[in-house]
Every structure is written in structure tokens, then in C-alpha cells.
Design a protein around this motif. Structure first.
Motif, PDB file in Angstrom:
ATOM      1  N   HIS A  58      -7.538   0.553   0.315  1.00 48.53           N
ATOM      2  CA  HIS A  58      -7.514   0.789  -1.130  1.00 48.53           C
ATOM      3  C   HIS A  58      -8.592  -0.059  -1.825  1.00 48.53           C
ATOM      4  O   HIS A  58      -8.331  -1.171  -2.284  1.00 48.53           O
ATOM      5  N   PHE A  90      -4.942  -1.800  -7.614  1.00 51.12           N
ATOM      6  CA  PHE A  90      -3.735  -1.015  -7.864  1.00 51.12           C
ATOM      7  C   PHE A  90      -3.365  -1.111  -9.351  1.00 51.12           C
ATOM      8  O   PHE A  90      -3.677  -2.096 -10.021  1.00 51.12           O
ATOM      9  N   ASP A 137       1.162   4.007  -2.904  1.00 49.52           N
ATOM     10  CA  ASP A 137       0.828   5.394  -2.593  1.00 49.52           C
ATOM     11  C   ASP A 137       1.909   6.305  -3.193  1.00 49.52           C
ATOM     12  O   ASP A 137       1.612   7.332  -3.817  1.00 49.52           O
ATOM     13  N   ARG A 190      -7.969  -5.873   0.866  1.00 52.99           N
ATOM     14  CA  ARG A 190      -7.290  -4.664   0.338  1.00 52.99           C
ATOM     15  C   ARG A 190      -8.122  -3.429   0.659  1.00 52.99           C
ATOM     16  O   ARG A 190      -7.593  -2.391   1.079  1.00 52.99           O
ATOM     17  N   GLU A 191      -9.433  -3.565   0.483  1.00 51.29           N
ATOM     18  CA  GLU A 191     -10.321  -2.429   0.763  1.00 51.29           C
ATOM     19  C   GLU A 191     -10.261  -2.069   2.251  1.00 51.29           C
ATOM     20  O   GLU A 191     -10.145  -0.888   2.598  1.00 51.29           O
ATOM     21  N   GLU A 228       1.424   6.547  -6.857  1.00 54.93           N
ATOM     22  CA  GLU A 228       0.314   7.446  -7.193  1.00 54.93           C
ATOM     23  C   GLU A 228       0.709   8.908  -6.977  1.00 54.93           C
ATOM     24  O   GLU A 228       0.357   9.779  -7.775  1.00 54.93           O
ATOM     25  N   HIS A 282       0.835  -1.223   0.000  1.00 54.12           N
ATOM     26  CA  HIS A 282       0.000   0.000   0.000  1.00 54.12           C
ATOM     27  C   HIS A 282       0.857   1.256   0.000  1.00 54.12           C
ATOM     28  O   HIS A 282       0.564   2.211  -0.724  1.00 54.12           O
TER      29      HIS A 282
END
Ligand code: AHR
Length: 481
Positions: free
Chosen positions: A160, A164, A112, A155-156, A115, A108
Motif C-alpha cells: 500500500h 491509509f 482493504d 507499508r509500500e 476500501e 492492510h
């Protein structure tokens, strides 16, 4: 006087943006106190990542970032980097620097960072120590649509909901060495086994097989005929290594380094030749996912506390210019390339420690060359009347109405005077040129003097010759008809 002919529309192919890719391994100071300072740090950060690096990295349009290794990938368990309770593990590189892996940066956090800087991710899967099912589960966790599987729901819960963006996956790393010390035929079978399950999770991702180490073509001979069509990339590593001290090298050592860097072209051609000999040229492209200089330790700002941290001079910048020109000129064969590594390590773009973060001359080369991403490479010819034939490295590309010509002067003693001429194309007389050069080829940026090496952009009149300083780099932008 030299003449540079720019021949258009004689196209060599499209330069995949991913040729301008990067690599961030959990090694030395790349991640911890490099890009990652932690959320509670006094160093300005966004969710734990050094803000300075986010801003500067973003500015050069990084198309792809490889992670988590390198060798480290072959001992990485993705589960260690998920959720609240992160175990501390022995890193691949702990035997060298005694530094264990805290797993603060996991999937994650790394995504990040991607992103934040606007880059795609390239994950290296552990084929040495994890089962194909374990890697399949990592892909399920990362890529499955929101709510569609138990791992997507996990994952949620971890913050997220949406999948991905990880379009590239390596099937192992250096499996001829640190990745299991395998024989090529054995690796090819293992690769097929893993790639079958990985491809089964997603047909959209590209899978890259482990390729050869520099000139060890027996690996290429042993693997290429035995790989199946699930893998569309053949990763090869070539470090041009060292020639003397990173900061106080001699003229002879400069030249030796240029010769070693030029070898990249031969290695590309030899690997490509084997791929073609097996008729695989349409389905298997080269992925040069580790390249750069590898100097002796200890020249970086932390004075050797960070494994492999090294200073980066104009010599490293010219190696970068030369290497990227080679990639552009062979863009029909190369799907991706990743300079090793991003920060506080081999051939780095950034040096950081505490609150300070500076860019190296190599960073500026990536900035000057970024216009090649996605452009059409064209033919160039340099004629020399007066000195050794290979002293000028060049590539050129066209994107819309603009041509970008990038040059490196491989001579550390002679400026070059170069006149440009278009063949089959009308070059407008007015352009811009950015020069990265310094009268001292050892010049580099430091924490104390971060701007010692910095590019200068001026107008350029194409009807006059370009003076390319010794050990210098130029990027010329010209409008075309
Ligand atoms: O980039 C440093 C190391 O070099 C990588 O971990 C490995 O893949 C290569 O040998």
C-alpha cells in the motif's frame, strides 16, 4: 390519533454521517468466518472478505468502522498483523471461548475491507500495553506520505504505497475496566501523554479519549477537566443490555427493554452537562462508540459457538430506531456513534456462517435511516391524546428539498395512527413510506427464512394518517418547498 408536527426551519444542527457508524472487533465470529473467510475459501470473497457482506454493507453507506476492539484493542500489537509471518496470540477473549488470534486480518486487510465497502476507519490504540512510541510508529506506518519514512516504505513493500484513510483514533478503550483498570485522573494524564505523540504525527486526525461506562459519571467528572485540547471526542459506552430471552421475551420484557434503551438520552445529557460545566462544549463532543442490546448467548445460528452471537428480532430493530432517533435529536452533541457489533455478535447487522449470510432487522433500520447522514435535524413534536406519552420515537431531517421522518412505535400492543403537519414548511402531498414491521414482535430472519422481516415501500399521501404498526418502524420521505 396522534399528531406529529414537523417544524422547519427550526434546526437542531447537522447530523454527522459518523453517527451511523459500525464496530468490528476481533471477538467471537465477527472477523473470522464473519466478514473474513480467507482468500482460498469456497465462499465467494474478494481478497478474503465475504462478498455478500461487502455488497450489502456498502449498500447502507457505512461512514465509519471501528477496529480492532473493544477490549481486544488493549492487547493488540499492530506489528503482529503486518507482513508474511503472522504470530498466533492469546486474544483478549480467549479466556471466554478458547479461540486464539491468528492475525490473518491486520492493518492492510482491514483497510482493504474499508476500501471495498467505502467506509472510513476508526482505529483504537492500545494504551494499556503499548508505549506511546509504539502507537506513534503505527500512525507513521499508516499515515506518512509515500516514501517519506522508513515505515512508509515498509507499508509500500507490503502493498500500500499511499497512506491509509484513518481519520479517527481512539486513545485507549474502556480504561476504567479491561483497558488497565485505571482511575480517571490517572487515565487523563496517560491520555495526554499518548495524545501528545499521536497529535504530533498528524494534526489532521481526530483523537478520542476514553469516556464513561453507562451511568458511571464519576469517570466523566474525573477525566473531562483534566484532558487537554488534543482529544476532541469523549467516547462513552452504553449497552441497554437484556430483558428476558432474545427470542421469547414477554410484553413486559419488551417494555423494559424500551425503557432501558430510552436511557441513552439521559446518559447523553448527563455526560454533556459535565462537559458544559467545564466549558468544553465547543471542543469535546460525545462519541458513543459502543451501543446496542446484549442478550444472553446462544440464540445465534451457531448456537453459542461464537462468543456473544445473538439473534436479532423486531425488538432489536425498534431499539435501533429509537437509539438513532435519540442521536439525531442530539446531533449537536454527538460526533460519532458505533453500533456493537457488525456480524455474528451483539446487536449485529449480519449473521453469517459457511456460505450463508443474512441480514437482521437492524440492518434494515440502518438502510431506512441512511438519508439522515449529513442532513439538518429539525424539531419535531408528537402530541398524544389517547395513550402513554413516550410510545412514539421520532426524528426528522432535511437535506436539499427532501425531508426524512423516521418513527418507531415503542408499543408492542397498539398500532398508532399519526397525522403529519408541517409548521413553517409546505409538505408536498405525495411521499414515500417504508415500513418495517411484523405481526409477531419476536420475528427475526434465519438461515432458513432470511426474508421473514423485510421492509416494504409504498406511496404515501401526507393528507392521510400514517398507520404505524405496533412494534414497527417507518421512514417517510417527503418533498418540501
Ligand atoms: O462489544 C463487546 C465488548 O464490550 C467490547 O470489547 C468492550 O469494549 C465492551 O465491554
Amino acid at each position: 390519533m396522534k399528531k406529529l408536527y414537523l417544524i422547519y426551519p427550526k434546526k437542531k444542527g447537522t447530523i454527522a454521517p459518523e453517527i451511523y457508524g459500525h464496530f468490528s472487533e476481533h471477538i467471537g465470529g465477527v472477523i473470522y468466518d464473519g466478514i473474513w473467510v480467507g482468500k482460498d475459501s469456497k465462499v465467494p470473497n474478494i481478497r478474503g472478505f465475504r462478498k455478500d457482506i461487502i455488497d450489502k454493507f456498502k449498500a447502507i453507506n457505512p461512514p465509519v468502522l471501528r477496529w480492532p476492539g473493544g477490549c481486544y484493542a488493549e492487547v493488540y500489537d499492530w506489528r503482529d498483523g503486518i507482513g508474511d509471518n503472522r504470530p498466533t496470540r492469546i486474544n483478549w477473549w480467549s479466556y471466554r471461548d478458547g479461540r486464539n488470534e491468528p492475525n490473518e486480518v491486520g492493518t492492510h486487510e482491514f483497510m482493504d475491507f474499508c476500501e471495498l465497502v467505502g467506509t472510513k476507519a476508526y482505529f483504537a490504540a492500545n494504551l494499556t500495553a503499548m508505549t506511546p512510541m509504539h502507537i506513534r510508529n503505527w500512525m507513521d506506518y499508516c499515515l506518512s506520505p509515500r516514501g517519506s519514512t522508513t515505515l512508509a516504505i515498509e507499508r509500500e513493500k507490503n502493498g500500500h504505497p499511499e497512506p491509509f484513510d484513518i481519520p479517527y483514533w481512539g486513545v485507549g478503550n474502556e480504561n476504567w475496566g479491561g483497558g488497565g483498570n485505571m482511575r480517571p485522573e490517572f487515565y487523563a494524564d496517560e491520555c495526554r501523554r499518548y495524545a501528545t505523540l499521536m497529535h504530533n504525527v498528524s494534526h489532521d486526525v481526530e483523537l478520542y479519549a476514553c469516556g464513561s461506562d453507562s451511568t458511571k459519571y464519576e469517570w466523566t467528572h474525573g477525566t473531562v477537566p483534566n484532558l487537554d485540547d488534543k482529544t476532541t471526542g469523549f467516547s462513552m459506552h452504553y449497552y441497554c443490555g437484556r430483558a428476558g430471552d432474545p427470542l421469547t421475551f414477554t410484553n413486559e420484557e419488551w417494555e423494559l427493554m424500551m425503557v432501558k434503551a430510552q436511557k441513552m438520552e439521559e446518559i447523553i445529557l448527563r455526560n454533556w452537562n459535565i462537559i458544559c460545566a467545564h466549558g468544553k462544549q465547543d471542543e469535546l463532543k460525545l462519541v458513543v462508540d459502543e451501543w446496542g442490546c446484549w442478550h444472553p448467548d446462544g440464540s445465534g445460528p451457531s448456537k453459542g459457538y461464537n462468543l456473544f452471537e445473538q439473534q436479532s428480532t423486531m425488538r432489536d430493530a425498534v431499539v435501533s430506531a429509537l437509539t438513532l432517533n435519540i442521536f439525531n435529536n442530539h446531533c449537536d452533541k454527538i460526533r460519532m456513534a458505533n453500533v456493537a457489533q457488525l456480524c455474528n455478535n451483539l446487536h449485529a447487522l449480519f449473521l453469517a456462517g459457511g456460505e450463508i449470510c443474512i441480514v437482521t432487522p437492524t440492518y434494515h433500520v440502518f438502510d431506512m435511516y441512511k438519508g439522515h447522514q449529513g442532513a439538518e435535524a429539525i424539531e419535531t413534536v408528537v402530541t398524544n391524546n389517547d395513550d402513554f406519552a413516550n410510545s412514539i420515537s421520532v426524528s426528522a431531517s432535511v437535506n436539499g428539498g427532501k425531508m426524512l421522518v423516521t418513527l418507531g412505535n415503542l408499543s408492542c400492543t397498539e398500532d398508532a395512527e399519526i397525522s403529519l403537519e408541517g409548521i413553517g414548511v409546505e409538505l408536498s402531498s405525495k411521499g414515500k413510506v417504508t415500513i418495517l414491521a411484523h405481526e409477531d414482535m419476536h420475528a427475526h430472519n434465519t438461515f432458513e427464512d432470511p426474508e421473514t422481516v423485510a421492509p416494504i415501500t409504498t406511496d404515501f399521501d401526507i393528507s392521510k394518517p400514517l398507520i404505524l404498526p405496533k412494534a414497527g418502524i417507518a421512514a417517510i420521505e417527503i418533498e418540501i418547498e
